[in-house]
Scaffold this motif. Structure first.
Motif, PDB file in Angstrom:
ATOM      1  N   GLU A 196      31.954  18.077   7.835  1.00 11.88           N
ATOM      2  CA  GLU A 196      30.654  18.580   8.301  1.00 11.88           C
ATOM      3  C   GLU A 196      30.781  19.498   9.512  1.00 11.88           C
ATOM      4  OE1 GLU A 196      30.885  14.111   9.416  1.00 11.88           O
ATOM      5  OE2 GLU A 196      31.442  15.435   7.736  1.00 11.88           O
ATOM      6  N   HIS A 197      31.960  19.505  10.139  1.00  9.79           N
ATOM      7  CA  HIS A 197      32.180  20.423  11.258  1.00  9.79           C
ATOM      8  C   HIS A 197      32.454  21.848  10.782  1.00  9.79           C
ATOM      9  CE1 HIS A 197      33.651  16.763  13.827  1.00  9.79           C
ATOM     10  NE2 HIS A 197      32.334  16.789  13.649  1.00  9.79           N
ATOM     11  N   GLU A 198      32.775  22.004   9.515  1.00  7.91           N
ATOM     12  CA  GLU A 198      33.082  23.333   8.983  1.00  7.91           C
ATOM     13  C   GLU A 198      31.766  24.025   8.629  1.00  7.91           C
ATOM     14  OE1 GLU A 198      35.970  23.045   5.818  1.00  7.91           O
ATOM     15  OE2 GLU A 198      36.986  21.373   6.821  1.00  7.91           O
ATOM     16  N   LEU A 199      31.281  24.836   9.558  1.00  7.46           N
ATOM     17  CA  LEU A 199      29.968  25.462   9.397  1.00  7.46           C
ATOM     18  C   LEU A 199      29.970  26.578   8.361  1.00  7.46           C
ATOM     19  CD1 LEU A 199      28.940  25.708  13.160  1.00  7.46           C
ATOM     20  CD2 LEU A 199      28.415  23.894  11.522  1.00  7.46           C
ATOM     21  N   ASN A 200      31.127  27.219   8.156  1.00  3.80           N
ATOM     22  CA  ASN A 200      31.232  28.347   7.214  1.00  3.80           C
ATOM     23  C   ASN A 200      30.177  29.404   7.516  1.00  3.80           C
ATOM     24  OD1 ASN A 200      33.261  26.868   5.883  1.00  3.80           O
ATOM     25  ND2 ASN A 200      31.755  25.851   4.586  1.00  3.80           N
ATOM     26  N   CYS A 201      30.000  29.715   8.811  1.00  3.31           N
ATOM     27  CA  CYS A 201      28.941  30.634   9.237  1.00  3.31           C
ATOM     28  C   CYS A 201      29.284  32.090   8.982  1.00  3.31           C
ATOM     29  CB  CYS A 201      28.639  30.432  10.721  1.00  3.31           C
ATOM     30  SG  CYS A 201      30.028  30.846  11.820  1.00  3.31           S
ATOM     31  N   GLY A 202      30.559  32.408   8.841  1.00  4.63           N
ATOM     32  CA  GLY A 202      30.967  33.774   8.563  1.00  4.63           C
ATOM     33  C   GLY A 202      31.010  34.687   9.768  1.00  4.63           C
ATOM     34  N   SER A 203      30.789  34.177  10.977  1.00  5.53           N
ATOM     35  CA  SER A 203      30.792  35.036  12.162  1.00  5.53           C
ATOM     36  C   SER A 203      32.160  35.644  12.430  1.00  5.53           C
ATOM     37  CB  SER A 203      30.326  34.244  13.391  1.00  5.53           C
ATOM     38  OG  SER A 203      31.196  33.142  13.641  1.00  5.53           O
ATOM     39  N   CYS A 204      33.222  34.996  11.952  1.00  2.24           N
ATOM     40  CA  CYS A 204      34.583  35.508  12.141  1.00  2.24           C
ATOM     41  C   CYS A 204      34.930  36.581  11.116  1.00  2.24           C
ATOM     42  CB  CYS A 204      35.585  34.366  12.050  1.00  2.24           C
ATOM     43  SG  CYS A 204      35.581  33.534  10.435  1.00  2.24           S
ATOM     44  N   GLY A 205      34.076  36.755  10.110  1.00  5.15           N
ATOM     45  CA  GLY A 205      34.345  37.724   9.057  1.00  5.15           C
ATOM     46  C   GLY A 205      34.796  37.087   7.759  1.00  5.15           C
ATOM     47  N   GLU A 245      34.530  34.018   4.747  1.00  4.52           N
ATOM     48  CA  GLU A 245      33.456  33.272   4.094  1.00  4.52           C
ATOM     49  C   GLU A 245      33.438  31.805   4.503  1.00  4.52           C
ATOM     50  OE1 GLU A 245      31.078  34.477   2.214  1.00  4.52           O
ATOM     51  OE2 GLU A 245      31.843  36.527   2.322  1.00  4.52           O
ATOM     52  N   THR A 246      34.598  31.208   4.653  1.00  2.00           N
ATOM     53  CA  THR A 246      34.680  29.785   4.978  1.00  2.00           C
ATOM     54  C   THR A 246      35.659  29.576   6.125  1.00  2.00           C
ATOM     55  OG1 THR A 246      36.510  29.311   3.455  1.00  2.00           O
ATOM     56  CG2 THR A 246      34.262  29.211   2.559  1.00  2.00           C
ATOM     57  N   CYS A 247      35.532  28.427   6.760  1.00  5.33           N
ATOM     58  CA  CYS A 247      36.437  28.076   7.856  1.00  5.33           C
ATOM     59  C   CYS A 247      37.870  27.917   7.351  1.00  5.33           C
ATOM     60  CB  CYS A 247      35.971  26.782   8.523  1.00  5.33           C
ATOM     61  SG  CYS A 247      34.350  26.916   9.325  1.00  5.33           S
ATOM     62  N   ARG A 248      38.028  27.426   6.138  1.00  4.40           N
ATOM     63  CA  ARG A 248      39.364  27.237   5.582  1.00  4.40           C
ATOM     64  C   ARG A 248      40.015  28.585   5.253  1.00  4.40           C
ATOM     65  NH1 ARG A 248      41.051  22.231   4.196  1.00  4.40           N
ATOM     66  NH2 ARG A 248      39.593  20.582   4.753  1.00  4.40           N
ATOM     67  N   GLU A 249      39.201  29.511   4.766  1.00  5.47           N
ATOM     68  CA  GLU A 249      39.735  30.846   4.503  1.00  5.47           C
ATOM     69  C   GLU A 249      40.208  31.493   5.799  1.00  5.47           C
ATOM     70  OE1 GLU A 249      38.315  35.110   2.533  1.00  5.47           O
ATOM     71  OE2 GLU A 249      36.977  33.368   2.528  1.00  5.47           O
ATOM     72  N   LYS A 250      39.446  31.286   6.860  1.00  7.26           N
ATOM     73  CA  LYS A 250      39.848  31.830   8.154  1.00  7.26           C
ATOM     74  C   LYS A 250      41.092  31.128   8.679  1.00  7.26           C
ATOM     75  CE  LYS A 250      39.319  31.947  12.901  1.00  7.26           C
ATOM     76  NZ  LYS A 250      39.524  30.942  13.957  1.00  7.26           N
ATOM     77  N   ALA A 251      41.200  29.823   8.437  1.00  8.73           N
ATOM     78  CA  ALA A 251      42.395  29.090   8.855  1.00  8.73           C
ATOM     79  C   ALA A 251      43.631  29.618   8.129  1.00  8.73           C
ATOM     80  CB  ALA A 251      42.216  27.597   8.588  1.00  8.73           C
TER      81      ALA A 251
END
Length: 685
Positions: free
Chosen positions: A430-439, A441-447
Motif C-alpha cells: 500500500e506504500h507503492e502509490l504509483n503516482c507517476g511523478s518520477c516519470g 508508471e509504477t514504483c516497481r518500474e522505477k525501482a
C-alpha cells in the motif's frame, strides 16, 4: 545512434521528468540532475522533443550538410513528404518547389510518388497472402520499436522500402550522379537514411526548410481566397495573394510581395498534382525528375491516420481474407504489437504510425502549430482519386531487409527491487502509490530503472516530500527555540513545543488556524510581510496585554513586538536577514533582526526574530527564551551593586580613620610646638 539525432541542452534541464513520463519506451536516463537519451533503446519518435517545457531537447541540425551539397556543384533534388500541405498551409506544392529551386535545388518532387509504388507493393503482399500479419514499414519509428522492443513481431514487418527510400532510389536511377535531400516532419528519417545508405544523402525537417527560406529571404507563395481544392491539387485564382516566409504555420517574418515568377505563373499553371513538364517550365525552367504525367495523387493521403489504407484498393482486396486496421500513436502500436507477438491476431494488415494522427503529427511539424483536424483536411484536400503513374520504379527500388535488433536487458530480482523500494520508505504494497511523478508508471518500474542505472532514488516526489517533512519536523520539534509559522492571513499554521511552553499553551489544536493576535502582537509579522508603515506598533484587536513590550533594562524603548529604529538588537552577532542577497527567483526574506522583548502576559523575556517568504506567503517567528539569562544577569548586577556598597563603606571608614589620625597628629604637633617655644624662652632668660 539516437544521441546524434536528438540532443540535450544540459543547462535547460529542470528535473521535471516530463520527457521520461512521455517517452513510450522509457529510453531516457536521469542522473546528476540531467536527462540523457539512451540511444540503444530510443525509437526516435521525437515525443521528448515536442513536450519538453524548457526546450532542452534539439534535433540534429543538417542544414549545413544540405548547403554543402549545393555548394559542391552536384545536381541536388528534393523529395518532399506529402505532409508538406499541412506544414505550409495554403502553399501549393508548385510554390514549395519554386522556393526550393530558388535555394539552389535542381528540382523537387513529392515523396508521394514513392508512396504510390510502396502501396502497390503492399497490395501485392495482400494478394499473395504469404504473411499472416502484415505491418507497414513506412514509419521508421515503428520499425525501430519492433526491432528493439518487440523482436518477436519482426517477421510481420513488410519487407518493403519506405516511400522516402523508394523515391530517393528512383531519382538516383533517373539521375545517377545526383544527390537527394528528403524534406519531412520526422527526426527518425535522419536515422533511416543513414541506416539504408545510397538512397538519401541528407534529411531536413520542415522547420529546417522554413528557417532556410527565412535566412535567404525567399518568399513562399500562399494561395489566396480564390484557391480551389481539386482532385489533383489547388488551383490558385488570379487574386492569389499573401506571400510569406517563416516557420511552418506560424506566419513569422512576413515579407509580403507579389513574387516574380513563382507566384502568379506557377499558381496558374496546370495544377494536376505534382510535376508535369508543363508545370516544371512554368516555375522557372525546372526539369522533370521521374514522373512524366502528374495526374492523380491518392498516395498524398499517406501522412494521415489510415491514409495508407485509403490509398489502397481495399474493396478489391477484401476477398483475400485480411482485416485492414490503422493504428496511430506509440502506445496504441505497443498494445497492437503485444497482441501480434503473442499470436492473438488472425490474418490482418496493420497500418502503424508512431505519431498520433500519423505524419501530420510529426515532431518537426512546428511546436506552435498543432491542429490535427485542419492538418488532415489540408492533406486530404490535395489528394486525388487516382494513382500517380510510377512505372519508373523497379522491384529493386522497393526491397528492404529488416532484422531484429533487440535491446539487451537484465531483469532484476524481486529482492533487489524490494531493497530499492525500502530505501524510499515503501515497505508494504500500500506504500507503492504509483503516482507517476518520477516519470514511470509504477514504483516497481522505477525501482528497476534505478537498478539499471537509468533513474535515481531521489526522483520519487512523495519520498522527497516525506523526507523533507520529517527533517523539518525533527528540526522544529527538537530545537530549544520557539517557532511559530503563519500564513498571509496571520493564521497560525504551525507552532512547536518550545513555543507552546513559552506561552503556556497546553494543546496546539487550541491555536492552530487562529489569528496570531490570540497569543502575540501581530505587528512584527505584518511588517515582515510588508505591511504598511502605519501599522508599526499598532495593536490588533484581541491581542493579549502581555504582548506589550516593557522598557528594556538598557533604556532602549520600543512599542509592540515590531522592530523599530529605537530598539537596537541587544544580542551580539544577531543575524540580519534584511541584508542578505536575493536568491535566484525569490526575494530575500524581510525582517529577521533579533530583538529582545518582554512578554508581560507570560512573564518571559524573549529574543525574537521574524522572517517572511513572500513567494510562499509564510511568516516565521523565532523566539528564544532569555528569561533565565536576564535573571542571571540581574543577579550578577545585584552582587556587583552590593560589592560596590561594601567597598564604599570600607573606603568611607578608612577615610574616617585617616582623618581622625590626622586630627590627633595635628593637635599633638601644636602642643609640642607650644612646649618647645616655652622651653626656648626659658633657656634664653
Amino acid at each position: 545512434m539516437a544521441a546524434e539525432y536528438l540532443k540535450l541542452k544540459e543547462s535547460n534541464c529542470r528535473n521535471c521528468y516530463k520527457c521520461i513520463r512521455h517517452c513510450p519506451v522509457k529510453a531516457i536516463s536521469f542522473g546528476r540532475n540531467q536527462a540523457h537519451i539512451v540511444a540503444d533503446e530510443c525509437i526516435l519518435c521525437g515525443e521528448c522533443f515536442v513536450i519538453c517545457p524548457q526546450n532542452a531537447k534539439s534535433m540534429r541540425d543538417d542544414l549545413p550538410a544540405a548547403k554543402k551539397l549545393l555548394r559542391e556543384g552536384s545536381e541536388v533534388y528534393a523529395s518532399v513528404a506529402p505532409s508538406v500541405a499541412a506544414a505550409f498551409p495554403g502553399a501549393p506544392f508548385e510554390s514549395v518547389r519554386a522556393a526550393l529551386m530558388k535555394l539552389g535545388f535542381a528540382g523537387a518532387e513529392e515523396t508521394a510518388l514513392g508512396a504510390t509504388a510502396v502501396k502497390k507493393r503492399y497490395e501485392r503482399l495482400v494478394r499473395e497472402g504469404g504473411q499472416r500479419v502484415v505491418i507497414t514499414t513506412c514509419c521508421h519509428s515503428v520499425v525501430a520499436l519492433v526491432q528493439k522492443h518487440y523482436p518477436a513481431a519482426a517477421p510481420c514487418l513488410a519487407k518493403v522500402a519506405s516511400p522516402m527510400l523508394a523515391h530517393g532510389k528512383a531519382i538516383k536511377s533517373a539521375h545517377p550522379k545526383s544527390k537527394v535531400v528528403f524534406v519531412g516532419p520526422c527526426v527518425s528519417k535522419k536515422a533511416e537514411a543513414e541506416e539504408y545508405p545510397g538512397a538519401i544523402d541528407c534529411v531536413l525537417t520542415f522547420e529546417d526548410v522554413a528557417l532556410w527560406l527565412e535566412q535567404e529571404r525567399v518568399a513562399l507563395p500562399r494561395a489566396g481566397r480564390g484557391a480551389e481544392a481539386g482532385g489533383g491539387g489547388a488551383r490558385a485564382s488570379d487574386e492569389a495573394g499573401g506571400y510569406e516566409w517563416g516557420a511552418p504555420g506560424t506566419g513569422r517574418g512576413g515579407a509580403r510581395t507579389n513574387d516574380e515568377a513563382a507566384g502568379g505563373e506557377a499558381a496558374r499553371a496546370k495544377a494536376s498534382g505534382g510535376g508535369g513538364r508543363a508545370h516544371d517550365e512554368a516555375v522557372g525552367g525546372g526539369r522533370q525528375i521521374v514522373l512524366a504525367d502528374a495526374g492523380g495523387g491518392r498516395a498524398r493521403m499517406f501522412p494521415t491516420a489510415g491514409g495508407i489504407l485509403d490509398s489502397m484498393d481495399i474493396a478489391e482486396l477484401s476477398g483475400c481474407g485480411y482485416s485492414f486496421l490503422a493504428v496511430d500513436g506509440v502506445k496504441n502500436c505497443v498494445a497492437a504489437l503485444e497482441d501480434v507477438a503473442a499470436g492473438n491476431l488472425g490474418r490482418c494488415f496493420i497500418e502503424m504510425s508512431a505519431c498520433a494522427g500519423s505524419c501530420v503529427g510529426g515532431p518537426a511539424m512546428g511546436r506552435e502549430r498543432r491542429s490535427p483536424i485542419r492538418d488532415r483536411m489540408a492533406v486530404r484536400r490535395g489528394a486525388g482519386r487516382e494513382d500517380f503513374d510510377v512505372g519508373a520504379f523497379g522491384a529493386e527500388t522497393l526491397e528492404r531487409g529488416i532484422a531484429a535488433a533487440p535491446v539487451r536487458r537484465v531483469r532484476p530480482g524481486g529482492k533487489a527491487i524490494a531493497d530499492i523500494l525500502r530505501k524510499t520508505g515503501k515497505t508494504l504494497p500500500e506504500h507503492e502509490l504509483n503516482c507517476g511523478s518520477c516519470g514511470y508508471e509504477t514504483c516497481r518500474e522505477k525501482a528497476e530503472a534505478v537498478l539499471s542505472g537509468k533513474a535515481e532514488i531521489a526522483m520519487c516526489l512523495p519520498y522527497l516530500m516525506a523526507r523533507a517533512e520529517s527533517f523539518s519536523d525533527n528540526v522544529i520539534g527538537n530545537t530549544p527555540n520557539g517557532v511559530i509559522v503563519l500564513n498571509r492571513s496571520m493564521e497560525i499554521q504551525q507552532i512547536n513545543a518550545a513555543a507552546r511552553r513559552l506561552m503556556n499553551i497546553a494543546d496546539e489544536k487550541a491555536v492552530l488556524g487562529r489569528n496570531v493576535a490570540c497569543v502575540l502582537d501581530p505587528s512584527p509579522f505584518m511588517q515582515a510581510l510588508g505591511g504598511p508603515p502605519g501599522a508599526r506598533g499598532a495593536r490588533a484587536a484581541g491581542a493579549p496585554s502581555g504582548a506589550q513590550v516593557a522598557a528594556l533594562p538598557s533604556g532602549a524603548q520600543t512599542t509592540g513586538l515590531a522592530p523599530s529604529a529605537q530598539a537596537a538588537p541587544e544580542t551580539r552577532g544577531a543575524p540580519d536577514a534584511r541584508g542578505a542577497p536575493e536568491t535566484q527567483g525569490a526575494q530575500a526574506a524581510r525582517g529577521g533582526r533579533e530583538r529582545h522583548v518582554y512578554l508581560a502576559e507570560y512573564g518571559k523575556h524573549v529574543s525574537m526574530a521574524v522572517v517572511a517568504d513572500p513567494n510562499y506567503d509564510i511568516i516565521i517567528g523565532f523566539m528564544r527564551d532569555v528569561t533565565a539569562e536576564r535573571a542571571e544577569r540581574a543577579g550578577k548586577d545585584e552582587l556587583g551593586r552590593k560589592a560596590a556598597e561594601i567597598a564604599d563603606r570600607v573606603i568611607e571608614r578608612q577615610m574616617r580613620a585617616v582623618q581622625e589620625i590626622a586630627s590627633l597628629l595635628g593637635e599633638t604637633t601644636a602642643e609640642t610646638k607650644v612646649a618647645l617655644e616655652r622651653l626656648k624662652s626659658t633657656l634664653r632668660e
